[in-house]
Design an enzyme around this catalytic site. Structure first.
Site, PDB file in Angstrom:
ATOM      1  N   ASP A  82      -8.341  -5.967  -5.979  1.00 21.85           N
ATOM      2  CA  ASP A  82      -7.963  -4.643  -4.961  1.00 21.85           C
ATOM      3  C   ASP A  82      -8.915  -3.580  -5.185  1.00 21.85           C
ATOM      4  OD1 ASP A  82      -6.761  -2.800  -3.523  1.00 21.85           O
ATOM      5  OD2 ASP A  82      -4.937  -2.913  -4.552  1.00 21.85           O
ATOM      6  N   CYS A 117       0.808  -1.172  -0.043  1.00 20.29           N
ATOM      7  CA  CYS A 117       0.013  -0.122  -0.038  1.00 20.29           C
ATOM      8  C   CYS A 117       0.636   1.313   0.075  1.00 20.29           C
ATOM      9  CB  CYS A 117      -1.106  -0.044   1.226  1.00 20.29           C
ATOM     10  SG  CYS A 117      -2.320   1.208   1.241  1.00 20.29           S
ATOM     11  N   HIS A 164      -6.574  -6.414  -1.740  1.00 16.85           N
ATOM     12  CA  HIS A 164      -5.508  -5.438  -1.467  1.00 16.85           C
ATOM     13  C   HIS A 164      -4.516  -6.001  -0.318  1.00 16.85           C
ATOM     14  CE1 HIS A 164      -3.434  -1.642  -1.334  1.00 16.85           C
ATOM     15  NE2 HIS A 164      -3.538  -1.741   0.366  1.00 16.85           N
TER      16      HIS A 164
END
Length: 419
Positions: A328, A234, A362
């Protein structure tokens, strides 16, 4: 007499186990359940329905689940399908050294769609899932500005050194670092905001802080001096990519569901300041669950107005592994990774690899971790959507964890210590 046999009963959290039941009636339908209470007292549960064979046995590595939280042959399905009883809870191990996750496995001799205090299991087993291997050391880090936790395997080394970075929730997250260190790497779980005396919020990314951490790791007597690895996800992956470009200490970088440009907060290194692409929060969507979907709020790095924020990935000295989940819902990570790979190719560079996983969300974590589809964020009043299909996500985690270790062993100099 019904028996539930688990081998081994104690293992690392990323290691598979064998589960089987004996002593059932031939072709009997049974229910397997798993339950785990995290360190904050929150309950996670899973269940699956099976049919015994003609001998009255069920082996989860051979038999197909007929229904429940998953279907098909999945020996570790009871683990990666665990769900929080209270929605939007992420399963996150905090004390990685002193206690495992305890998971209770039960078998019932009927189809059990929901728990009942009147129905008792025919057999049970309590198993332990540890996040640290025997002899692993955890060393708190307060060195100059650097804050974190350093995990050192047993033995003299020298070991390959790795910095582990998480994303926008801040704080210090250690479970991936401790597991990776349990496989022979010296790993620094690095905090960079919202921890101890670090800034409470991320207002800018100062790469000199991460350079200080890299130098600290390289100067440790039990860490190889030929270069370090970075594993990141991230916002951490955005920082990890910037480290690969600007820090000569970095020899191998893993970017999990990150971006190829600087977003929201400026990034600086010495006299260089990279302006960010601002978020466009008016494009926020609200999922049917009530969770916020921020996938569309990031500006497009391909737009002419955003070119100054694109990271010059072609300048990276080491190798880069991009890992992306195609479902994601936090950001368009596949497109960002493809743009970075194209940028490398256009400059004649071949030091990038892309692993793209259909159905994965994600939060791609070590294997057998439950899918976290959405969870609360400490900086928001609503939960945050991460995405992913449960079975595809589990397969991605299992495959990518092997590839991560293979990548780090390949591109960090071999250790004299047995890995």
């Amino acid at each position: 007499m019904v028996q539930l046999i688990v081998t081994p009963e104690t293992a690392l959290a990323d290691e598979p186990i064998c589960i089987r039941a004996t002593g059932l009636n031939p072709f009997q339908v049974v229910t397997f359940t798993a339950s785990l209470t995290d360190e904050k007292g929150k309950l996670f549960q899973s269940r699956a329905f099976y049919k015994a064979n003609e001998a009255g046995n069920v082996a989860l590595d051979q038999a197909a689940a007929l229904g429940g939280d998953y279907v098909g042959v999945h020996p570790m399905g009871l683990f990666w399908s665990l769900k929080p009883v209270n929605p939007f809870r992420r399963l996150l191990k905090q004390d990685v050294m002193n206690s495992p996750f305890y998971i209770q496995l039960d078998i019932f001799d009927s189809l059990l769609l929901e728990d009942s205090p009147k129905i008792h299991p025919k057999a049970s087993q309590m198993i332990e899932r540890w996040f640290s291997g025997p002899g692993l050391q955890r060393i708190p880090v307060r060195n100059g500005r650097v804050r974190g936790a350093f995990f050192l395997p047993p033995g003299e080394g020298p070991f390959p050194g790795v910095i582990d970075l998480f994303g926008g929730i801040g704080g210090l997250i250690e479970f991936r670092a401790s597991l990776l260190a349990s496989h022979g790497f010296g790993v620094l779980a690095l905090a960079y905001f919202a921890y101890e005396d670090l800034p409470r919020s991320l207002l800018e990314v100062d790469l000199e802080y991460f350079e200080e951490a890299a130098n600290m790791l390289l100067h440790h007597p039990q860490i190889q001096r030929s270069g370090i690895g970075v594993i990141s996800v991230c916002k951490g992956a955005e920082i990890g990519l910037a480290m690969a470009i600007h820090l000569e200490q970095v020899a191998a970088t893993i970017c999990i569901n990150g971006t190829n440009a600087v977003h929201e907060t400026p990034c600086k290194y010495r006299d260089l300041v990279i302006s960010p692409i601002p978020h466009q929060k008016e494009y926020t969507q609200i999922h049917v669950s009530g969770a916020l979907n921020f996938r569309r709020i990031k500006g497009d790095p391909r737009d002419e107005v955003n070119q100054q924020s694109v990271l010059p990935v072609e300048k990276a000295r080491g190798h880069i592994l991009f890992i992306v989940g195609e479902k994601d819902e936090c950001l368009n990570s596949k497109a960002y990774a493809e743009q970075a790979m194209e940028q490398l190719k256009s400059h004649g560079r071949s030091n990038g690899t892309l692993l793209s996983y259909p159905g994965a969300g994600h939060l791609i974590e070590p294997p057998y971790s439950p899918l976290c589809f959405a969870s609360w964020n400490p900086f928001l009043s609503r939960p945050f959507l991460w995405g992913g299909d449960i079975r595809s996500h589990a397969a991605a985690q299992e495959h990518s964890w092997r590839e991560i270790q293979k990548f780090l062993r390949c591109h960090l100099a071999p250790s004299r210590s047995k890995l």
